[in-house]
Design a protein around this motif. Structure first.
Motif, PDB file in Angstrom:
ATOM      1  N   THR A 165     -13.580  -3.764   1.242  1.00  0.00           N
ATOM      2  CA  THR A 165     -13.447  -4.724   2.341  1.00  0.00           C
ATOM      3  C   THR A 165     -14.765  -5.454   2.576  1.00  0.00           C
ATOM      4  O   THR A 165     -14.794  -6.682   2.735  1.00  0.00           O
ATOM      5  CB  THR A 165     -13.002  -4.013   3.632  1.00  0.00           C
ATOM      6  N   ILE A 183      -5.822   1.114  -2.623  1.00  0.00           N
ATOM      7  CA  ILE A 183      -6.997   0.637  -1.893  1.00  0.00           C
ATOM      8  C   ILE A 183      -7.023  -0.891  -1.851  1.00  0.00           C
ATOM      9  O   ILE A 183      -7.458  -1.490  -0.866  1.00  0.00           O
ATOM     10  CB  ILE A 183      -8.279   1.192  -2.546  1.00  0.00           C
ATOM     11  N   THR A 234     -12.200   1.974   0.392  1.00  0.00           N
ATOM     12  CA  THR A 234     -11.555   0.844   1.063  1.00  0.00           C
ATOM     13  C   THR A 234     -12.568   0.060   1.882  1.00  0.00           C
ATOM     14  O   THR A 234     -12.587  -1.177   1.866  1.00  0.00           O
ATOM     15  CB  THR A 234     -10.423   1.338   1.980  1.00  0.00           C
ATOM     16  N   TRP A 269       0.844  -1.207   0.000  1.00  0.00           N
ATOM     17  CA  TRP A 269       0.000   0.000   0.000  1.00  0.00           C
ATOM     18  C   TRP A 269       0.877   1.254   0.000  1.00  0.00           C
ATOM     19  O   TRP A 269       0.635   2.186  -0.778  1.00  0.00           O
ATOM     20  CB  TRP A 269      -0.905  -0.006   1.240  1.00  0.00           C
ATOM     21  N   ALA A 322      -7.451  -2.928   1.529  1.00  0.00           N
ATOM     22  CA  ALA A 322      -8.695  -3.653   1.770  1.00  0.00           C
ATOM     23  C   ALA A 322      -8.424  -5.126   2.053  1.00  0.00           C
ATOM     24  O   ALA A 322      -9.082  -5.743   2.903  1.00  0.00           O
ATOM     25  CB  ALA A 322      -9.634  -3.504   0.571  1.00  0.00           C
TER      26      ALA A 322
END
Length: 450
Positions: free
Chosen positions: A324, A286, A320, A273, A290
């Protein structure tokens, strides 16, 4: 060129002492509770907090790193080590870890020779040897652990192994039970993508620890990439190699590999990330974030920091969260009650484990007092509020942001009832990786557009 805050050499001395004391305490902490261990871990959090307040960090291209690497070899040999490896396998694991620490100490010392500071020279190319040594050591250590201890007596390994089998059959591991587990037998305490991301190790090679090795190598390579992207002075390769070496020979690594603890996977996703953020690919970042949030619950604690950090911002935080939710939705929809029980209720109601070196266990072990949930919650929320205010006001660079996240997780661990070596290791790893990003006086860059 963006100006960098100077890093006095005494900061390196503090960093080396803090790193070695902390990692010695971490190795000693498995499996025992000692007040001294708790005090050392608490002192480390204070040092980190002061460094954030004063905005001072050690420079990994200085000689405190090879000294720390050599010290890691001494700590590994001198401090009691818990592992299920025995006899020749244990000797081999210790030899690989200590040998890698010594070799990388020599190589990183050579990369700091003053004769190489002004331009290319022989020492400028030693960073590749450092990274190669670290990678080979990681591979060798995992191979020794997996072959020498094919079935470690820890519920984490049984859970991940058998959950991978259930996933391969298309079943729901939140309703499964674990045969032969020495601990929990009917709880999948992780969020679902932890199993998804380690299952190929079981499917292809018979052990999830092979997948964890792959994620450990991703962590090393991503750390080197982040260092190169962040450098403005030609020292990126040295910083990346130095930190990669430190991560491989952390005292207690033998235990972490043997026990199939999953924090290297989380660290790898966070550093990937960070690499995407550094490359100006904030929207793409993202995805690994996630995946991390869909793998282990406590990472949700650091997401609010990104909410107030403009290079990421609230839109990407919402995205995100949406991704998720989409990632975990198949298991939520399949059996919400089982999912909620295993990932929330069981953890909240789980009994305190007496060898967790936290202040919660201190009061329980020493005085028989069970701290109420609101006390620990108040500490964590207070730390989160302080971190959010600091990030909102400062808009720090990526390195400082990673250190705020590490401090927040460290404080949460120190008041938890179930924090062990691996949770403290994640904070340590985030601090280490953050050091490859030189501290700058300039504010963080504007939000990335891609």
């Amino acid at each position: 060129m963006i100006p960098r805050t100077p890093s006095p050499r005494w900061i390196g001395v503090v960093a080396a002492v803090t790193w070695l004391a902390t990692t010695a305490a971490m190795q000693w902490s498995v499996v025992r509770f000692r007040l001294l261990i708790l005090l050392v871990l608490t002192a480390a959090s204070v040092v980190l907090a002061v460094s954030l307040a004063r905005r001072v960090v050690p420079e990994p291209a200085q000689r405190w790193v090879p000294v720390t690497l050599a010290g890691s070899a001494v700590v590994t040999l001198a401090v009691p080590l818990f592992t299920y490896l025995r006899d020749g396998w244990l000797t081999a694991a210790v030899t690989v870890t200590v040998g890698a620490a010594v070799v990388t100490a020599v190589l990183t010392w050579l990369t700091t020779l003053p004769s190489d500071a002004a331009g290319p020279g022989p020492a400028a190319y030693l960073w590749g040897a450092v990274v190669g040594t670290a990678a080979v050591a990681a591979i060798a250590l995992s191979t020794i652990a997996i072959i020498g201890d094919p079935a470690p007596r820890i519920d984490v390994w049984y859970l991940l192994q058998q959950a991978s089998e259930v996933l391969g059959r298309g079943g729901n591991f939140y309703t499964a039970t674990w045969t032969g587990s020495p601990g929990v037998k009917d709880i999948h305490s992780y969020l679902p993508w932890m199993t998804v991301l380690v299952a190929p190790g079981k499917w292809l090679f018979g052990d999830v620890r092979w997948a964890l090795l792959l994620w450990s190598l991703v962590l090393l390579l991503a750390t080197v990439a982040l260092a190169r992207l962040s450098a403005t002075d030609g020292l990126g390769n040295r910083r990346g190699a130095a930190i990669a070496a430190l991560l491989v020979v952390v005292p207690g690594t033998i235990t972490q590999v043997d026990q199939a603890w999953t924090e290297p996977l989380l660290a790898a996703l966070i550093v990937v990330w960070a690499v995407l953020i550094a490359r100006g690919r904030a929207w793409w970042s993202i995805i690994p974030l996630a995946l991390a949030c869909a793998s282990k619950q406590h990472l949700a604690l650091v997401v609010p920091l990104l909410l107030v950090w403009r290079p990421f911002g609230w839109r990407r935080v919402l995205a995100t969260g949406a991704l998720t939710a989409a990632l975990i939705s198949p298991w939520v929809l399949a059996d919400f009650a089982a999912f909620w029980h295993d990932t929330v209720t069981a953890l909240v109601q789980f009994h305190p484990i007496r060898f967790a070196n936290t202040w919660f266990l201190f009061f329980l072990n020493e005085f028989g007092i069970t701290l109420p949930f609101w006390v620990t919650g108040l500490v964590v929320l207070g730390a989160l509020a302080i971190a959010m205010v600091a990030v909102h006001r400062r808009q720090p660079d990526l390195g400082e942001l990673l250190r705020w996240a590490a401090l927040l997780l460290l404080v949460a661990n120190l008041v938890n009832k179930q924090a062990f070596y691996n949770q403290f290791w994640l904070s340590l790893a985030l601090v280490a990786v953050s050091l490859v990003i030189p501290l700058r006086r300039a504010p963080a860059v504007a939000p990335a557009s891609r």
